[in-house]
Design a protein around this motif. Structure first.
Motif, short mmCIF file in Angstrom:
data_model
loop_
_atom_site.label_atom_id
_atom_site.label_comp_id
_atom_site.label_asym_id
_atom_site.label_seq_id
_atom_site.Cartn_x
_atom_site.Cartn_y
_atom_site.Cartn_z
N ALA A 27 -8.42 -3.32 -1.62
CA ALA A 27 -7.95 -4.23 -0.57
C ALA A 27 -8.68 -5.57 -0.65
O ALA A 27 -8.06 -6.63 -0.53
CB ALA A 27 -8.13 -3.60 0.81
N HIS B 36 -6.50 1.69 -7.76
CA HIS B 36 -7.26 2.45 -6.76
C HIS B 36 -8.75 2.33 -7.02
O HIS B 36 -9.20 1.98 -8.10
CB HIS B 36 -6.82 3.92 -6.73
CG HIS B 36 -7.42 4.77 -7.80
ND1 HIS B 36 -8.62 5.43 -7.64
CD2 HIS B 36 -7.00 5.07 -9.05
CE1 HIS B 36 -8.89 6.10 -8.76
NE2 HIS B 36 -7.93 5.89 -9.62
N SER C 87 1.08 5.72 -0.37
CA SER C 87 0.34 6.96 -0.15
C SER C 87 0.05 7.64 -1.48
O SER C 87 0.69 7.34 -2.50
CB SER C 87 1.17 7.90 0.73
OG SER C 87 2.26 8.42 -0.02
N TYR D 123 0.77 -2.07 -6.81
CA TYR D 123 0.57 -1.40 -5.53
C TYR D 123 -0.90 -0.98 -5.40
O TYR D 123 -1.59 -0.82 -6.41
CB TYR D 123 1.45 -0.15 -5.44
CG TYR D 123 2.92 -0.45 -5.62
CD1 TYR D 123 3.73 -0.72 -4.52
CD2 TYR D 123 3.48 -0.48 -6.90
CE1 TYR D 123 5.07 -1.02 -4.69
CE2 TYR D 123 4.82 -0.77 -7.07
CZ TYR D 123 5.61 -1.05 -5.97
OH TYR D 123 6.94 -1.34 -6.14
N GLU E 49 -3.41 3.82 -1.01
CA GLU E 49 -4.00 3.88 0.32
C GLU E 49 -5.08 4.96 0.38
O GLU E 49 -4.85 6.11 0.07
CB GLU E 49 -2.92 4.21 1.35
CG GLU E 49 -3.43 4.26 2.77
CD GLU E 49 -2.32 4.57 3.75
OE1 GLU E 49 -2.48 4.16 4.91
OE2 GLU E 49 -1.33 5.20 3.38
N GLY E 50 -6.30 4.55 0.73
CA GLY E 50 -7.40 5.49 0.85
C GLY E 50 -8.07 5.86 -0.46
O GLY E 50 -9.03 6.62 -0.48
N GLY F 212 -10.40 2.72 -1.10
CA GLY F 212 -9.37 1.73 -0.82
C GLY F 212 -9.93 0.39 -0.39
O GLY F 212 -9.21 -0.61 -0.35
N VAL G 291 0.86 -1.18 0.00
CA VAL G 291 0.00 0.00 0.00
C VAL G 291 0.90 1.23 0.00
O VAL G 291 1.86 1.30 0.77
CB VAL G 291 -0.92 -0.01 1.25
CG1 VAL G 291 -1.77 1.23 1.31
CG2 VAL G 291 -1.80 -1.25 1.23
#
Length: 170
Positions: free
Chosen positions: A66, A58, A7, A81, A84-85, A62, A5
């Motif tokens: 996930a 994405h 940013s 990757y 995140e969020g 998130g 994950v």
């Protein structure tokens, strides 16, 4: 398998370095708001992803990325990757988001609004006019249970055919 994950700031640097940014949300969600330069590849139609030094997946928050990490990892022929969020974190970081407020709201939100309204209407009519109207609430509830167990939602199909949704479906 879990994917690393990263940013929003790290994702932006990776994209500037040639990584592909893939939005796994539905086309109607993507039409309303998206990260500029991202590709829309809904998770339920995900194919192989390769031709890049890396890929960053994405969704809105998130949660979907996930939940589908194993599937996304299997589709990736390069390092992958998760943002995140999702789009929400990207926006909160002050990074650019392309929005089209004229695009209709997402079909599932329309279903929630319509179903909730019909349940409230059925209860109100059942209490104030005739108890038989409570059947409307029962019918909508049964339809939601059916949609949840089978993955097929008649109300979503009906709403998608309405004029204001045709632009997003095209």
């Amino acid at each position: 398998m879990t994917l690393p994950v990263i940013s929003p700031v790290e994702a932006r640097k990776m994209v500037a370095g040639g990584a592909r940014l893939i939005d796994i949300r539905s086309p109607d969600e993507f039409a309303r708001a998206r990260i500029p330069g991202s590709e829309n590849r809904p998770v339920d139609a995900m194919g192989r992803v390769g031709d890049a030094p890396a890929v960053v997946y994405h969704c809105r928050s998130g949660m979907r990325t996930a939940a589908n990490a194993e599937r996304l990892a299997a589709a990736s022929e390069c390092p992958a990757y998760l943002l995140e969020g999702g789009l929400d974190a990207w926006r909160a970081a002050g990074l650019p988001v392309a929005e089209d407020r004229k695009a209709p709201i997402e079909i599932m939100r329309q279903v929630q609004i319509a179903a909730g309204s019909l349940v409230v209407l059925g209860i109100a009519l059942g209490l104030m006019v005739q108890p038989a109207f409570l059947g409307l609430s029962a019918f909508v509830g049964a339809g939601l249970v059916f949609a949840g167990t089978t993955g097929w939602c008649g109300m979503a199909k009906l709403l998608a055919a309405l004029p204001w949704n045709r632009r997003a479906a095209a």
